[in-house]
Design a protein around this motif. Structure first.
Motif, PDB file in Angstrom:
ATOM      1  N   PHE A  20       0.732  -1.141   0.144  1.00 47.46           N
ATOM      2  CA  PHE A  20      -0.165  -0.102  -0.076  1.00 47.46           C
ATOM      3  C   PHE A  20       0.848   1.283  -0.129  1.00 47.46           C
ATOM      4  N   THR A  21       0.802   2.105  -1.045  1.00 44.27           N
ATOM      5  CA  THR A  21       1.478   3.219  -1.167  1.00 44.27           C
ATOM      6  C   THR A  21       0.252   4.498  -1.477  1.00 44.27           C
ATOM      7  N   THR A  22       0.897   5.718  -1.220  1.00 43.59           N
ATOM      8  CA  THR A  22      -0.161   6.843  -1.279  1.00 43.59           C
ATOM      9  C   THR A  22      -0.474   7.109  -2.773  1.00 43.59           C
ATOM     10  N   ASP A  23       0.159   6.401  -3.751  1.00 44.33           N
ATOM     11  CA  ASP A  23      -0.358   6.579  -5.141  1.00 44.33           C
ATOM     12  C   ASP A  23      -1.848   5.785  -5.150  1.00 44.33           C
ATOM     13  N   LEU A  24      -1.950   4.507  -4.467  1.00 45.81           N
ATOM     14  CA  LEU A  24      -2.942   3.806  -4.409  1.00 45.81           C
ATOM     15  C   LEU A  24      -4.362   4.738  -3.683  1.00 45.81           C
ATOM     16  N   GLN A  25      -3.911   5.671  -3.059  1.00 45.72           N
ATOM     17  CA  GLN A  25      -5.049   6.376  -2.397  1.00 45.72           C
ATOM     18  C   GLN A  25      -5.515   7.546  -3.547  1.00 45.72           C
ATOM     19  N   THR A  26      -4.653   7.517  -4.713  1.00 45.59           N
ATOM     20  CA  THR A  26      -5.097   8.811  -5.655  1.00 45.59           C
ATOM     21  C   THR A  26      -5.674   8.200  -6.964  1.00 45.59           C
ATOM     22  N   PRO A  27      -7.262   8.557  -6.968  1.00 41.67           N
ATOM     23  CA  PRO A  27      -7.874   7.935  -8.030  1.00 41.67           C
ATOM     24  C   PRO A  27      -7.210   8.299  -9.315  1.00 41.67           C
ATOM     25  N   ASN A  28      -6.347   9.277  -9.627  1.00 42.18           N
ATOM     26  CA  ASN A  28      -6.047   9.578 -10.863  1.00 42.18           C
ATOM     27  C   ASN A  28      -4.479   9.070 -11.129  1.00 42.18           C
ATOM     28  N   SER A  29      -3.748   8.594 -10.073  1.00 43.88           N
ATOM     29  CA  SER A  29      -2.539   7.911 -10.316  1.00 43.88           C
ATOM     30  C   SER A  29      -2.655   6.733 -11.273  1.00 43.88           C
ATOM     31  N   ARG A  30      -1.673   6.144 -12.074  1.00 44.63           N
ATOM     32  CA  ARG A  30      -1.456   5.222 -12.670  1.00 44.63           C
ATOM     33  C   ARG A  30      -1.649   4.014 -12.155  1.00 44.63           C
ATOM     34  N   PHE A  32      -3.238   3.431  -9.251  1.00 46.43           N
ATOM     35  CA  PHE A  32      -4.668   3.310  -8.711  1.00 46.43           C
ATOM     36  C   PHE A  32      -5.468   2.745 -10.028  1.00 46.43           C
ATOM     37  N   ARG A  33      -5.297   3.635 -11.182  1.00 42.52           N
ATOM     38  CA  ARG A  33      -6.102   3.000 -12.409  1.00 42.52           C
ATOM     39  C   ARG A  33      -5.953   1.517 -12.670  1.00 42.52           C
ATOM     40  N   SER A  34      -4.437   1.051 -12.917  1.00 45.71           N
ATOM     41  CA  SER A  34      -4.104  -0.286 -13.229  1.00 45.71           C
ATOM     42  C   SER A  34      -4.751  -1.412 -12.295  1.00 45.71           C
ATOM     43  N   THR A  35      -4.578  -0.978 -11.117  1.00 44.87           N
ATOM     44  CA  THR A  35      -4.921  -2.101  -9.973  1.00 44.87           C
ATOM     45  C   THR A  35      -6.452  -2.037 -10.023  1.00 44.87           C
ATOM     46  N   GLU A  36      -7.182  -0.989 -10.143  1.00 42.40           N
ATOM     47  CA  GLU A  36      -8.571  -0.693 -10.003  1.00 42.40           C
ATOM     48  C   GLU A  36      -9.307  -1.456 -11.185  1.00 42.40           C
ATOM     49  N   LYS A  37      -8.660  -1.461 -12.349  1.00 43.50           N
ATOM     50  CA  LYS A  37      -9.096  -2.141 -13.852  1.00 43.50           C
ATOM     51  C   LYS A  37      -8.918  -3.531 -13.372  1.00 43.50           C
ATOM     52  N   ILE A  38      -7.871  -4.194 -12.895  1.00 41.05           N
ATOM     53  CA  ILE A  38      -7.897  -5.562 -12.677  1.00 41.05           C
ATOM     54  C   ILE A  38      -8.803  -6.050 -11.656  1.00 41.05           C
ATOM     55  N   MET A  39      -8.905  -5.273 -10.810  1.00 41.38           N
ATOM     56  CA  MET A  39     -10.059  -5.961  -9.514  1.00 41.38           C
ATOM     57  C   MET A  39     -11.585  -5.873 -10.234  1.00 41.38           C
ATOM     58  N   GLN A  53     -23.751  -7.147 -16.380  1.00 45.84           N
ATOM     59  CA  GLN A  53     -24.027  -5.971 -17.443  1.00 45.84           C
ATOM     60  C   GLN A  53     -24.854  -4.901 -16.658  1.00 45.84           C
ATOM     61  N   ARG A  54     -25.335  -4.946 -15.439  1.00 45.74           N
ATOM     62  CA  ARG A  54     -25.900  -3.906 -14.746  1.00 45.74           C
ATOM     63  C   ARG A  54     -25.092  -3.364 -13.604  1.00 45.74           C
ATOM     64  N   MET A  55     -23.735  -3.916 -13.353  1.00 41.03           N
ATOM     65  CA  MET A  55     -23.114  -3.609 -12.077  1.00 41.03           C
ATOM     66  C   MET A  55     -22.115  -2.540 -12.173  1.00 41.03           C
ATOM     67  N   ARG A  56     -22.118  -1.903 -11.405  1.00 42.44           N
ATOM     68  CA  ARG A  56     -20.918  -0.724 -11.161  1.00 42.44           C
ATOM     69  C   ARG A  56     -20.197  -1.197  -9.903  1.00 42.44           C
ATOM     70  N   VAL A  57     -18.799  -1.193 -10.181  1.00 45.00           N
ATOM     71  CA  VAL A  57     -18.016  -1.277  -8.955  1.00 45.00           C
ATOM     72  C   VAL A  57     -16.802  -0.165  -8.603  1.00 45.00           C
ATOM     73  N   THR A  58     -17.086   0.392  -7.375  1.00 44.58           N
ATOM     74  CA  THR A  58     -16.180   1.112  -7.037  1.00 44.58           C
ATOM     75  C   THR A  58     -15.194   0.420  -6.169  1.00 44.58           C
ATOM     76  N   PHE A  59     -13.645   1.010  -6.126  1.00 43.92           N
ATOM     77  CA  PHE A  59     -12.853   0.580  -5.641  1.00 43.92           C
ATOM     78  C   PHE A  59     -12.223   1.468  -4.551  1.00 43.92           C
ATOM     79  N   PHE A  60     -11.963   0.687  -3.314  1.00 40.87           N
ATOM     80  CA  PHE A  60     -11.483   1.478  -2.279  1.00 40.87           C
ATOM     81  C   PHE A  60     -10.202   0.679  -1.483  1.00 40.87           C
TER      82      PHE A  60
END
Length: 120
Positions: A20-30, A32-39, A53-60
């Motif tokens: 866990f690093t601070t860039d994982l807390q920053t939604p615009n960081s590379r 965060f985005r790549s990890t979120e996409k995989i999850m 098809q009807r699901m939205r996932v929010t990553f924290f």
């Protein structure tokens, strides 16, 4: 659509080889985005097609207990509708468990085997 109700559930697990690093807390960081996409990919692909098809996932992501751990909380929302396939959280848990090799692997990430939890 008429009769559609927004329903929610949470999904929690711990990644043991993602420090866990601070860039994982920053939604615009590379990172965060790549990890979120995989999850999101794994969560959606484990749900039934009608639901995904009807699901939205929010990553924290958040800091884990150990230095190399990252806890992941995902809030999942989907539109429920009596005429469509019913969402089964127990089935999602089983599918995620199978898909992650008994909760040990998520793509190139390692998981804490006892950390998978689907709320609701």
């Amino acid at each position: 659509s008429p009769g559609a109700i927004m329903e929610h559930f949470t999904l929690n697990f711990t990644v043991t080889n993602l420090m866990f690093t601070t860039d994982l807390q920053t939604p615009n960081s590379r990172k965060f985005r790549s990890t979120e996409k995989i999850m999101k990919h794994y969560v959606r692909s484990s749900a039934s097609r009608a639901v995904s098809q009807r699901m939205r996932v929010t990553f924290f992501p958040r800091s884990g207990r150990h230095r190399d751990d990252t806890k992941v909380d995902a809030v999942c929302s989907y539109k429920g509708n009596a005429s469509l396939a019913r969402f089964d959280r127990e089935k999602l848990y089983q599918e995620l468990s199978t898909m992650t090799n008994n909760v040990t692997k998520l793509g190139h990430y390692s998981l804490d085997r006892s950390s998978l939890y689907v709320d609701g």
